[in-house]
Design a protein around this motif. Structure first.
Motif, PDB file in Angstrom:
ATOM      1  N   PHE A  89      10.340  16.547   9.961  1.00 38.19           N
ATOM      2  CA  PHE A  89       9.861  15.573  10.944  1.00 38.19           C
ATOM      3  C   PHE A  89      10.731  15.602  12.179  1.00 38.19           C
ATOM      4  O   PHE A  89      11.755  16.288  12.212  1.00 38.19           O
ATOM      5  CB  PHE A  89       9.835  14.160  10.343  1.00 38.19           C
ATOM      6  CG  PHE A  89      11.050  13.843   9.514  1.00 38.19           C
ATOM      7  CD1 PHE A  89      12.199  13.342  10.096  1.00 38.19           C
ATOM      8  CD2 PHE A  89      11.052  14.084   8.140  1.00 38.19           C
ATOM      9  CE1 PHE A  89      13.325  13.073   9.334  1.00 38.19           C
ATOM     10  CE2 PHE A  89      12.175  13.812   7.364  1.00 38.19           C
ATOM     11  CZ  PHE A  89      13.312  13.304   7.977  1.00 38.19           C
ATOM     12  N   ASP A  90      10.311  14.846  13.195  1.00 40.50           N
ATOM     13  CA  ASP A  90      10.959  14.748  14.506  1.00 40.50           C
ATOM     14  C   ASP A  90      10.818  16.061  15.287  1.00 40.50           C
ATOM     15  O   ASP A  90      11.737  16.863  15.382  1.00 40.50           O
ATOM     16  CB  ASP A  90      12.432  14.357  14.399  1.00 40.50           C
ATOM     17  CG  ASP A  90      12.975  13.875  15.746  1.00 40.50           C
ATOM     18  OD1 ASP A  90      12.221  13.923  16.740  1.00 40.50           O
ATOM     19  OD2 ASP A  90      14.142  13.453  15.815  1.00 40.50           O
ATOM     20  N   PHE A  91       9.632  16.238  15.860  1.00 43.52           N
ATOM     21  CA  PHE A  91       9.318  17.434  16.642  1.00 43.52           C
ATOM     22  C   PHE A  91       9.406  17.173  18.145  1.00 43.52           C
ATOM     23  O   PHE A  91       8.785  17.868  18.938  1.00 43.52           O
ATOM     24  CB  PHE A  91       7.916  17.934  16.267  1.00 43.52           C
ATOM     25  CG  PHE A  91       7.819  18.449  14.857  1.00 43.52           C
ATOM     26  CD1 PHE A  91       7.999  19.790  14.575  1.00 43.52           C
ATOM     27  CD2 PHE A  91       7.571  17.582  13.802  1.00 43.52           C
ATOM     28  CE1 PHE A  91       7.923  20.269  13.278  1.00 43.52           C
ATOM     29  CE2 PHE A  91       7.485  18.047  12.495  1.00 43.52           C
ATOM     30  CZ  PHE A  91       7.662  19.401  12.231  1.00 43.52           C
ATOM     31  N   GLU A 101       0.801  -1.221   0.000  1.00 41.86           N
ATOM     32  CA  GLU A 101       0.000   0.000   0.000  1.00 41.86           C
ATOM     33  C   GLU A 101       0.838   1.277   0.000  1.00 41.86           C
ATOM     34  O   GLU A 101       0.314   2.368  -0.224  1.00 41.86           O
ATOM     35  CB  GLU A 101      -0.937   0.024   1.221  1.00 41.86           C
ATOM     36  CG  GLU A 101      -2.045  -1.009   1.174  1.00 41.86           C
ATOM     37  CD  GLU A 101      -3.024  -0.750   0.047  1.00 41.86           C
ATOM     38  OE1 GLU A 101      -3.404   0.419  -0.172  1.00 41.86           O
ATOM     39  OE2 GLU A 101      -3.407  -1.722  -0.642  1.00 41.86           O
ATOM     40  N   GLY A 102       2.154   1.162   0.268  1.00 39.76           N
ATOM     41  CA  GLY A 102       2.970   2.367   0.267  1.00 39.76           C
ATOM     42  C   GLY A 102       4.226   2.239   1.116  1.00 39.76           C
ATOM     43  O   GLY A 102       4.603   1.155   1.553  1.00 39.76           O
ATOM     44  N   ILE A 113       2.967   4.816  13.292  1.00 41.27           N
ATOM     45  CA  ILE A 113       3.223   4.503  11.886  1.00 41.27           C
ATOM     46  C   ILE A 113       2.780   5.716  11.079  1.00 41.27           C
ATOM     47  O   ILE A 113       1.698   6.263  11.311  1.00 41.27           O
ATOM     48  CB  ILE A 113       2.493   3.216  11.433  1.00 41.27           C
ATOM     49  CG1 ILE A 113       2.920   2.811  10.016  1.00 41.27           C
ATOM     50  CG2 ILE A 113       0.999   3.327  11.574  1.00 41.27           C
ATOM     51  CD1 ILE A 113       4.163   2.011   9.951  1.00 41.27           C
ATOM     52  N   MET A 114       3.641   6.178  10.186  1.00 40.66           N
ATOM     53  CA  MET A 114       3.364   7.398   9.420  1.00 40.66           C
ATOM     54  C   MET A 114       3.899   7.243   8.002  1.00 40.66           C
ATOM     55  O   MET A 114       4.787   6.416   7.749  1.00 40.66           O
ATOM     56  CB  MET A 114       4.004   8.609  10.101  1.00 40.66           C
ATOM     57  CG  MET A 114       5.500   8.504  10.291  1.00 40.66           C
ATOM     58  SD  MET A 114       6.200   9.820  11.318  1.00 40.66           S
ATOM     59  CE  MET A 114       7.207   8.853  12.466  1.00 40.66           C
ATOM     60  N   PRO A 115       3.400   8.040   7.063  1.00 41.61           N
ATOM     61  CA  PRO A 115       3.897   7.934   5.681  1.00 41.61           C
ATOM     62  C   PRO A 115       5.339   8.404   5.559  1.00 41.61           C
ATOM     63  O   PRO A 115       5.772   9.319   6.259  1.00 41.61           O
ATOM     64  CB  PRO A 115       2.946   8.842   4.893  1.00 41.61           C
ATOM     65  CG  PRO A 115       2.377   9.774   5.895  1.00 41.61           C
ATOM     66  CD  PRO A 115       2.309   9.025   7.178  1.00 41.61           C
ATOM     67  N   CYS A 116       6.075   7.761   4.681  1.00 45.32           N
ATOM     68  CA  CYS A 116       7.443   8.170   4.382  1.00 45.32           C
ATOM     69  C   CYS A 116       7.381   9.298   3.357  1.00 45.32           C
ATOM     70  O   CYS A 116       6.777   9.155   2.292  1.00 45.32           O
ATOM     71  CB  CYS A 116       8.220   6.980   3.830  1.00 45.32           C
ATOM     72  SG  CYS A 116       9.948   7.320   3.493  1.00 45.32           S
ATOM     73  N   LEU A 117       7.976  10.421   3.659  1.00 39.44           N
ATOM     74  CA  LEU A 117       7.927  11.590   2.783  1.00 39.44           C
ATOM     75  C   LEU A 117       8.990  11.486   1.685  1.00 39.44           C
ATOM     76  O   LEU A 117      10.045  10.878   1.872  1.00 39.44           O
ATOM     77  CB  LEU A 117       8.144  12.864   3.600  1.00 39.44           C
ATOM     78  CG  LEU A 117       7.131  13.084   4.728  1.00 39.44           C
ATOM     79  CD1 LEU A 117       7.555  14.251   5.612  1.00 39.44           C
ATOM     80  CD2 LEU A 117       5.742  13.330   4.162  1.00 39.44           C
ATOM     81  N   ILE A 119       4.169  23.602   5.028  1.00 37.32           N
ATOM     82  CA  ILE A 119       5.325  22.714   5.107  1.00 37.32           C
ATOM     83  C   ILE A 119       4.853  21.264   5.214  1.00 37.32           C
ATOM     84  O   ILE A 119       4.065  20.930   6.106  1.00 37.32           O
ATOM     85  CB  ILE A 119       6.197  23.059   6.337  1.00 37.32           C
ATOM     86  CG1 ILE A 119       6.553  24.560   6.344  1.00 37.32           C
ATOM     87  CG2 ILE A 119       7.464  22.205   6.340  1.00 37.32           C
ATOM     88  CD1 ILE A 119       7.295  25.034   5.139  1.00 37.32           C
ATOM     89  N   PRO A 120       5.313  20.370   4.331  1.00 36.29           N
ATOM     90  CA  PRO A 120       4.896  18.954   4.423  1.00 36.29           C
ATOM     91  C   PRO A 120       5.412  18.301   5.708  1.00 36.29           C
ATOM     92  O   PRO A 120       6.592  18.457   6.074  1.00 36.29           O
ATOM     93  CB  PRO A 120       5.546  18.319   3.188  1.00 36.29           C
ATOM     94  CG  PRO A 120       5.833  19.459   2.262  1.00 36.29           C
ATOM     95  CD  PRO A 120       6.154  20.622   3.146  1.00 36.29           C
ATOM     96  N   VAL A 121       4.528  17.606   6.396  1.00 40.17           N
ATOM     97  CA  VAL A 121       4.873  16.859   7.602  1.00 40.17           C
ATOM     98  C   VAL A 121       4.240  15.468   7.486  1.00 40.17           C
ATOM     99  O   VAL A 121       3.322  15.266   6.684  1.00 40.17           O
ATOM    100  CB  VAL A 121       4.366  17.570   8.882  1.00 40.17           C
ATOM    101  CG1 VAL A 121       5.185  18.817   9.175  1.00 40.17           C
ATOM    102  CG2 VAL A 121       2.885  17.928   8.760  1.00 40.17           C
TER     103      VAL A 121
END
Length: 337
Positions: free
Chosen positions: A240-242, A53-54, A105-109, A84-86
């Motif tokens: 990323f990484d906030f 799926e991605g 779990i998050m999408p890989c940019l 800004i893409p996150v």
């Protein structure tokens, strides 16, 4: 915990395909194709997961209770307040039944890290200047998020906990604490301490007159953002990484990029980066120059203590602290001229 300095790391450890497929099944994210550890970021907390799926990033084994809720708060706000893409959706699983700890779990940019060697080989001066502009524009966008109090986020209530006393007192006390702590692992002389105190005293008024605190990403460096060359040119394609974000002086977000440029003998790129940001902050130029020296001192204090404590010094080990750190504070000041 956002403004805390965390040297430890809760690494993911050994993870098998069955566990990863359980995550994918839980959120209907397809069948596992492959996985591997990330080369950068998040102190060993992340890995790439590829499925039918991605492409995704798994982040787990939190450093403290509420880390992921806190990061989601910042990601959601950055997404709603800027372009800004996150990494969204930022899906949190609070249960511990798969790994023994909770995870995200998050999408890989898309995009590449600025410091990747293959990318650096092909970048020309014009490319680097454009990338520096994109970084400055991204930080400008971040810093439009203004709040009433200097402070850090409470991960339980998602409200700001103001720093005790003034922001300058909080920051200066923090610097002096870590300079003193460095005595455990290295030689810090009276001359070093006098230099630190003089630098702080010179900038105190500038810190006390900051008009309003801003969102501070807290760890803006090549390992925590991606760039991409679109049909319109180079742009930031993901941040990323906030985990270290808080609300304070936005100037502190410059430091790791300025250090990166200094260490790579690219002070002209650093100057272009700062001048792009200055276009909307010309009236603060003198104040920013004074504050940035202190923020650089703060970072170099942490770098010195960490390197000395772990025996990973990459400079002349015989240099006194002030003699080593002043090369960075002076370079930062010249970049702002």
């Amino acid at each position: 915990m956002t403004a805390e300095i965390i040297f430890g790391s809760n690494k993911l450890g050994l993870i098998n395909d069955k566990q990863l497929q359980s995550v994918l099944d839980k959120f209907k994210l397809g069948k596992l194709i492959s996985s591997k550890s990330t080369d950068e970021g998040a102190m060993g907390q992340t890995m790439f997961v590829s499925s039918t799926e991605g492409e995704y990033v798994l982040k787990g084994n939190p450093l403290y209770s509420g880390q992921f809720m806190e990061e989601k708060f910042f990601i959601d706000n950055v997404n709603s307040r800027t372009n800004i893409p996150v990494p969204r959706p930022y899906i949190i699983d609070d249960s511990e039944d798969i790994f023994g700890w909770n995870y995200v779990i998050m999408p890989c940019l898309k995009g590449e890290h600025l410091n990747s060697k293959p990318l650096q080989i092909k970048l020309q001066l014009e490319d680097k200047l454009k990338i520096a502009e994109s970084i400055a524009e991204a930080l400008t966008s971040f810093h439009t998020w203004k709040v009433n109090d200097f402070g850090e986020l409470d991960p339980k209530t998602l409200t700001i906990i103001p720093f005790k006393n003034t922001y300058s007192e909080w920051l200066f006390k923090r610097i002096l604490f870590w300079v003193t702590d460095a005595k455990k692992y290295s030689r810090i002389t009276e001359e070093d301490l006098k230099w630190v105190h003089s630098l702080l005293a010179e900038s105190e008024d500038d810190f006390n007159h900051i008009s309003s605190p801003s969102f501070v990403m807290g760890d803006f460096k090549p390992g925590n953002f991606l760039i991409y060359q679109s049909e319109h040119g180079w742009e930031i394609s993901g941040v990323f990484d906030f985990t270290n974000s808080y609300f304070a002086d936005p100037v502190s977000d410059f430091i790791k990029m300025i250090t990166y440029y200094i260490d790579n003998n690219e002070t002209d790129i650093a100057k272009h980066f700062i001048n792009t940001y200055y276009k909307q902050h010309e009236e603060e130029k003198n104040s920013i120059r004074n504050r940035i020296k202190v923020h650089m001192l703060h970072q170099k204090t942490l770098d010195w203590g960490s390197a000395k404590a772990t025996n990973t010094v990459t400079w002349d080990n015989a240099l006194p602290f002030s003699e080593w750190a002043v090369t960075y504070t002076t370079a930062a000041e010249k970049i702002l001229e």
